[in-house]
Design an enzyme around this catalytic site. Structure first.
Site, short mmCIF file in Angstrom:
data_model
loop_
_atom_site.label_atom_id
_atom_site.label_comp_id
_atom_site.label_asym_id
_atom_site.label_seq_id
_atom_site.Cartn_x
_atom_site.Cartn_y
_atom_site.Cartn_z
N HIS A 17 0.84 -1.20 0.00
CA HIS A 17 0.00 0.00 0.00
C HIS A 17 0.88 1.25 0.00
O HIS A 17 0.62 2.21 -0.74
CB HIS A 17 -0.88 0.05 1.26
CG HIS A 17 -1.90 -1.03 1.36
ND1 HIS A 17 -2.07 -1.76 2.51
CD2 HIS A 17 -2.81 -1.49 0.47
CE1 HIS A 17 -3.06 -2.62 2.33
NE2 HIS A 17 -3.52 -2.48 1.10
N LYS A 41 -18.09 -5.76 6.69
CA LYS A 41 -16.79 -6.42 6.68
C LYS A 41 -16.20 -6.40 8.09
O LYS A 41 -16.14 -5.34 8.73
CB LYS A 41 -15.85 -5.69 5.72
CG LYS A 41 -14.54 -6.39 5.52
CD LYS A 41 -13.72 -5.71 4.43
CE LYS A 41 -12.42 -6.45 4.20
NZ LYS A 41 -11.61 -5.80 3.17
N ARG A 90 -1.67 -6.11 -7.60
CA ARG A 90 -0.55 -7.01 -7.34
C ARG A 90 -0.33 -7.98 -8.49
O ARG A 90 0.76 -8.49 -8.66
CB ARG A 90 -0.79 -7.80 -6.05
CG ARG A 90 -0.71 -6.92 -4.81
CD ARG A 90 -1.14 -7.70 -3.62
NE ARG A 90 -2.57 -7.97 -3.75
CZ ARG A 90 -3.36 -8.33 -2.76
NH1 ARG A 90 -2.88 -8.51 -1.58
NH2 ARG A 90 -4.65 -8.53 -2.95
#
Length: 165
Positions: A17, A41, A90
């Site tokens: 990040h 979440k 990624r």
């Protein structure tokens, strides 16, 4: 002045990040890192803890600030005058998911552009979940996150991890 938003749950912030933040800080007048709060979440760290860890990690970048939202990122972007949404990727799996998210955001806010920024190659396999798993197994994660993140995770994950180096 171009304002870019980099949003995520950041539970916790990783070196990947922060790699994206460093790149963005060079590209944009102002970067707003947004801790996106999703009540559906379950996170390990509170929004305040995540924001504090990120603020500490980005303190050397005067054009980076940190905030949070429980609403849609596109709504926050409009409120603060941002024109770019940043997404870290990624690999191929992330790219597919992030492309779908970008298309949804474009449908909601066609005035916003989404820019994908890859983290440095050696950080490509580091996710917040993987970081927590590695630390739980007793692995050294110092290359994947700031020391303050390690300390906070040890505090939260298990009392037995507090004494590990």
């Amino acid at each position: 002045m171009t304002i870019a938003i980099y949003a995520g749950s950041f539970d916790p912030v990783t070196a990947g990040h922060l790699s994206v933040v460093r790149q963005a800080a060079r590209l944009f007048s102002h970067v707003v890192v947004v801790v996106a709060v999703n009540p559906n979440k379950r996170t390990l760290l509170t929004a305040e803890e995540r924001m504090s860890l990120i603020r500490e990690a980005v303190a050397r970048h005067p054009n980076v600030s940190v905030t949070f939202t429980e609403g849609l990122i596109v709504e926050l972007a409009r409120e603060i005058g941002a024109s770019v949404l940043l997404r870290g990727v990624r690999g191929a799996t992330d790219a597919q998911f992030e492309t779908e998210l970008a298309q949804m955001n474009r449908a909601l806010a066609p005035e916003l552009s989404t820019l994908f920024l890859p983290a440095e190659a050696h950080l490509a396999e580091v996710s917040s979940s993987a970081l927590k798993e590695r630390l739980t197994r007793g692995e050294d994660v110092s290359a994947f996150c700031p020391p303050a993140v390690i300390a906070k995770l040890r505090e939260r994950l298990s009392p037995s991890l507090r004494s590990h180096p």
